[in-house]
Write a protein that holds these residues in place. Structure first.
Motif, PDB file in Angstrom:
ATOM      1  N   ASN A 242     -52.973 -85.777 -54.910  1.00  0.00           N
ATOM      2  CA  ASN A 242     -53.567 -86.056 -53.603  1.00  0.00           C
ATOM      3  C   ASN A 242     -52.935 -85.243 -52.471  1.00  0.00           C
ATOM      4  OD1 ASN A 242     -55.661 -88.205 -54.178  1.00  0.00           O
ATOM      5  ND2 ASN A 242     -53.866 -88.961 -55.285  1.00  0.00           N
ATOM      6  N   VAL A 243     -52.833 -85.828 -51.277  1.00  0.00           N
ATOM      7  CA  VAL A 243     -52.360 -85.079 -50.109  1.00  0.00           C
ATOM      8  C   VAL A 243     -50.923 -84.603 -50.313  1.00  0.00           C
ATOM      9  CG1 VAL A 243     -51.957 -85.170 -47.624  1.00  0.00           C
ATOM     10  CG2 VAL A 243     -53.930 -86.341 -48.601  1.00  0.00           C
ATOM     11  N   ARG A 244     -50.121 -85.388 -51.017  1.00  0.00           N
ATOM     12  CA  ARG A 244     -48.742 -84.974 -51.290  1.00  0.00           C
ATOM     13  C   ARG A 244     -48.718 -83.683 -52.103  1.00  0.00           C
ATOM     14  NH1 ARG A 244     -46.865 -89.282 -54.048  1.00  0.00           N
ATOM     15  NH2 ARG A 244     -46.206 -90.366 -52.151  1.00  0.00           N
ATOM     16  N   GLU A 245     -49.634 -83.563 -53.066  1.00  0.00           N
ATOM     17  CA  GLU A 245     -49.711 -82.336 -53.864  1.00  0.00           C
ATOM     18  C   GLU A 245     -50.140 -81.154 -53.003  1.00  0.00           C
ATOM     19  OE1 GLU A 245     -52.127 -80.486 -57.743  1.00  0.00           O
ATOM     20  OE2 GLU A 245     -52.503 -82.539 -57.061  1.00  0.00           O
ATOM     21  N   LEU A 246     -51.084 -81.358 -52.097  1.00  0.00           N
ATOM     22  CA  LEU A 246     -51.523 -80.280 -51.213  1.00  0.00           C
ATOM     23  C   LEU A 246     -50.384 -79.817 -50.312  1.00  0.00           C
ATOM     24  CD1 LEU A 246     -53.710 -78.451 -50.029  1.00  0.00           C
ATOM     25  CD2 LEU A 246     -54.344 -80.329 -48.494  1.00  0.00           C
ATOM     26  N   ARG A 247     -49.620 -80.770 -49.776  1.00  0.00           N
ATOM     27  CA  ARG A 247     -48.489 -80.396 -48.918  1.00  0.00           C
ATOM     28  C   ARG A 247     -47.485 -79.541 -49.704  1.00  0.00           C
ATOM     29  NH1 ARG A 247     -45.368 -85.392 -47.201  1.00  0.00           N
ATOM     30  NH2 ARG A 247     -44.630 -85.183 -49.335  1.00  0.00           N
ATOM     31  N   ASN A 248     -47.189 -79.939 -50.934  1.00  0.00           N
ATOM     32  CA  ASN A 248     -46.273 -79.153 -51.763  1.00  0.00           C
ATOM     33  C   ASN A 248     -46.844 -77.765 -52.059  1.00  0.00           C
ATOM     34  OD1 ASN A 248     -44.537 -81.321 -51.820  1.00  0.00           O
ATOM     35  ND2 ASN A 248     -45.151 -82.025 -53.845  1.00  0.00           N
ATOM     36  N   PHE A 249     -48.161 -77.706 -52.278  1.00  0.00           N
ATOM     37  CA  PHE A 249     -48.812 -76.419 -52.526  1.00  0.00           C
ATOM     38  C   PHE A 249     -48.640 -75.492 -51.320  1.00  0.00           C
ATOM     39  CE2 PHE A 249     -52.519 -73.866 -51.505  1.00  0.00           C
ATOM     40  CZ  PHE A 249     -52.605 -73.024 -52.609  1.00  0.00           C
ATOM     41  N   VAL A 250     -48.883 -76.020 -50.120  1.00  0.00           N
ATOM     42  CA  VAL A 250     -48.765 -75.206 -48.902  1.00  0.00           C
ATOM     43  C   VAL A 250     -47.336 -74.697 -48.737  1.00  0.00           C
ATOM     44  CG1 VAL A 250     -48.906 -75.259 -46.382  1.00  0.00           C
ATOM     45  CG2 VAL A 250     -50.705 -76.324 -47.747  1.00  0.00           C
ATOM     46  N   GLU A 251     -46.353 -75.547 -48.995  1.00  0.00           N
ATOM     47  CA  GLU A 251     -44.961 -75.131 -48.887  1.00  0.00           C
ATOM     48  C   GLU A 251     -44.623 -74.070 -49.933  1.00  0.00           C
ATOM     49  OE1 GLU A 251     -42.606 -78.652 -49.139  1.00  0.00           O
ATOM     50  OE2 GLU A 251     -43.268 -79.429 -47.196  1.00  0.00           O
ATOM     51  N   ARG A 252     -45.124 -74.243 -51.157  1.00  0.00           N
ATOM     52  CA  ARG A 252     -44.873 -73.267 -52.221  1.00  0.00           C
ATOM     53  C   ARG A 252     -45.476 -71.908 -51.850  1.00  0.00           C
ATOM     54  NH1 ARG A 252     -47.829 -75.395 -56.268  1.00  0.00           N
ATOM     55  NH2 ARG A 252     -46.341 -77.097 -56.314  1.00  0.00           N
ATOM     56  N   ALA A 253     -46.689 -71.935 -51.318  1.00  0.00           N
ATOM     57  CA  ALA A 253     -47.342 -70.688 -50.918  1.00  0.00           C
ATOM     58  C   ALA A 253     -46.562 -69.986 -49.814  1.00  0.00           C
ATOM     59  CB  ALA A 253     -48.777 -70.981 -50.463  1.00  0.00           C
ATOM     60  N   SER A 254     -46.043 -70.752 -48.861  1.00  0.00           N
ATOM     61  CA  SER A 254     -45.313 -70.144 -47.745  1.00  0.00           C
ATOM     62  C   SER A 254     -44.008 -69.507 -48.211  1.00  0.00           C
ATOM     63  CB  SER A 254     -45.034 -71.190 -46.661  1.00  0.00           C
ATOM     64  OG  SER A 254     -44.037 -72.106 -47.083  1.00  0.00           O
ATOM     65  N   VAL A 255     -43.377 -70.118 -49.232  1.00  0.00           N
ATOM     66  CA  VAL A 255     -42.123 -69.563 -49.753  1.00  0.00           C
ATOM     67  C   VAL A 255     -42.375 -68.276 -50.529  1.00  0.00           C
ATOM     68  CG1 VAL A 255     -40.250 -69.974 -51.405  1.00  0.00           C
ATOM     69  CG2 VAL A 255     -40.934 -71.778 -49.823  1.00  0.00           C
ATOM     70  N   LEU A 256     -43.412 -68.277 -51.363  1.00  0.00           N
ATOM     71  CA  LEU A 256     -43.637 -67.146 -52.256  1.00  0.00           C
ATOM     72  C   LEU A 256     -44.466 -66.031 -51.630  1.00  0.00           C
ATOM     73  CD1 LEU A 256     -44.327 -69.159 -55.526  1.00  0.00           C
ATOM     74  CD2 LEU A 256     -42.241 -67.916 -54.922  1.00  0.00           C
ATOM     75  N   TYR A 257     -45.436 -66.385 -50.788  1.00  0.00           N
ATOM     76  CA  TYR A 257     -46.358 -65.383 -50.258  1.00  0.00           C
ATOM     77  C   TYR A 257     -46.529 -65.510 -48.745  1.00  0.00           C
ATOM     78  CZ  TYR A 257     -47.600 -65.044 -55.210  1.00  0.00           C
ATOM     79  OH  TYR A 257     -47.564 -64.902 -56.559  1.00  0.00           O
TER      80      TYR A 257
END
Length: 363
Positions: A242-257
């Motif tokens: 859910n929203v927690r997974e999306l937040r983690n996705f956004v953070e992962r994207a910002s770190v890597l790309y």
């Protein structure tokens, strides 16, 4: 479950309790999908009373945020808001956590300690994962809800408490009651009003707004942009977290790309946190499907050449006008949201719209 009231209502146009502005609630509960619009209206309705509320919905859907919104919209907003996860506290400590204890009442009780009920006096106590509470504690909690009194562990003194209780669970409470895992009378007491918090899969149209929200406080160079194909992958994802997974996705994207524009393949890889991610070549910034609140610079339509000057002022105005249109499209015509995306004051954006003759209803 015949005794609980599961609220179903038509979206209205009322303001929140005590005349609070809608924007405060909309800033807390993000999105404009029908499910979220209805949820915000339900929050406004239940905030007007002191009735116990049970929030049902999958893990990661934002139930604690909804509880906070009910508190903030209601008459107890100036008082304490306390939260406790009933499933994360050891069984032998839950009573002390809720009701407090006296010095020496058990091993390790070196001093008197007030519990969450006393700490929330006059305010709201949020009991997360109430379905995980052990059965003997359910009896004690029911007594507190009926008598509005608590007894600290190791004491015989009854103390009156004035606390609104909001509970939450990801479990099917009808099944839990039928199986004898949860007391029916406690369910009725906790669930005077039952609100369903939607999963992210039920409100995928809110994903762009949620991404902007999660990127809001990130440094500009770490914010990612997403093309149409990337957005399509995000909206087709099942989002089990859910929203927690999306937040983690956004953070992962910002770190890597960070700072890059992502396509469908990039998003597909990022959605699998165990995948082996390889560096990707830098790509030119394209027209993004999501604006991160800091619009990317657009190239000039013309380049100065010897003997052929360009009208710089006009070119800048063209860029500004295009960015205004982009922001209004992303904000669904809501001027206050478009102004936020452009990092402008609302009044400044309205003046610029008048300057360029942009016809849009103020909101």
């Amino acid at each position: 479950m015949g005794g609980a009231v599961e609220t179903k209502m038509t979206v209205g146009q009322t303001v929140g309790q005590n005349g609070k502005d809608r924007s405060a609630l909309e800033a807390l509960i993000i999105g404009h999908s029908p499910a979220v619009v209805q949820l915000r209206e339900m929050i406004r309705r239940v905030a007007r009373s002191n009735a116990s509320v049970m929030l049902c919905g999958p893990s990661g859907s934002g139930k604690e945020l909804v509880a906070r919104a009910i508190h903030d919209e209601g008459i107890r907003s100036g008082k304490a808001f306390s939260a406790i996860n009933c499933g994360a506290i050891p069984a032998d400590l839950i009573e002390s956590e809720l009701f407090g204890h006296e010095k020496g009442s058990f091993t390790g009780a070196h001093a008197r300690r007030i519990g969450h009920f006393e700490a929330s006096e006059g305010g709201t106590l949020f009991l997360d994962e109430i379905g995980d509470m052990r059965f003997d504690m359910q009896v004690k909690l029911l007594r507190v809800l009926e008598d509005r009194t608590i007894v600290r562990v190791g004491s015989s003194e009854m103390k009156k408490v004035d606390v609104r209780v909001i509970s939450a669970t990801h479990q099917d409470m009808g099944t839990a009651v039928a199986d004898g895992r949860f007391r029916e009378d406690l369910f009725f007491r906790l669930g005077v009003v039952v609100l369903q918090v939607p999963s992210l899969a039920a409100r995928v149209e809110d994903i762009p707004a949620l991404i902007r929200h999660f990127q809001r406080n990130m440094p500009g160079e770490t914010k990612c942009r997403y093309d149409d194909a990337a957005l399509a992958v995000l909206m087709e994802h099942r989002w089990p977290g859910n929203v927690r997974e999306l937040r983690n996705f956004v953070e992962r994207a910002s770190v890597l790309y960070g700072g890059e524009t992502l396509g469908a393949d990039d998003v597909a890889m990022l959605l699998n946190p165990t995948a082996v991610l390889a560096p990707r070549p830098a790509a030119p910034i394209a027209a993004a499907a999501i604006d991160d609140g800091q619009p990317a610079p657009m190239p000039f339509a013309k380049t100065p050449a010897p003997g052929r000057p360009i009208d710089l002022k006009r070119e800048i105005e063209n860029i500004e006008l295009e960015q205004i249109h982009n922001a209004l499209d992303l904000a669904d015509g809501i001027i206050s949201e478009a102004a936020r995306l452009l990092t402008l004051k609302r009044t400044t954006l309205i003046e610029k719209m008048r300057k360029y003759g942009v016809q849009q209803q103020a909101a």
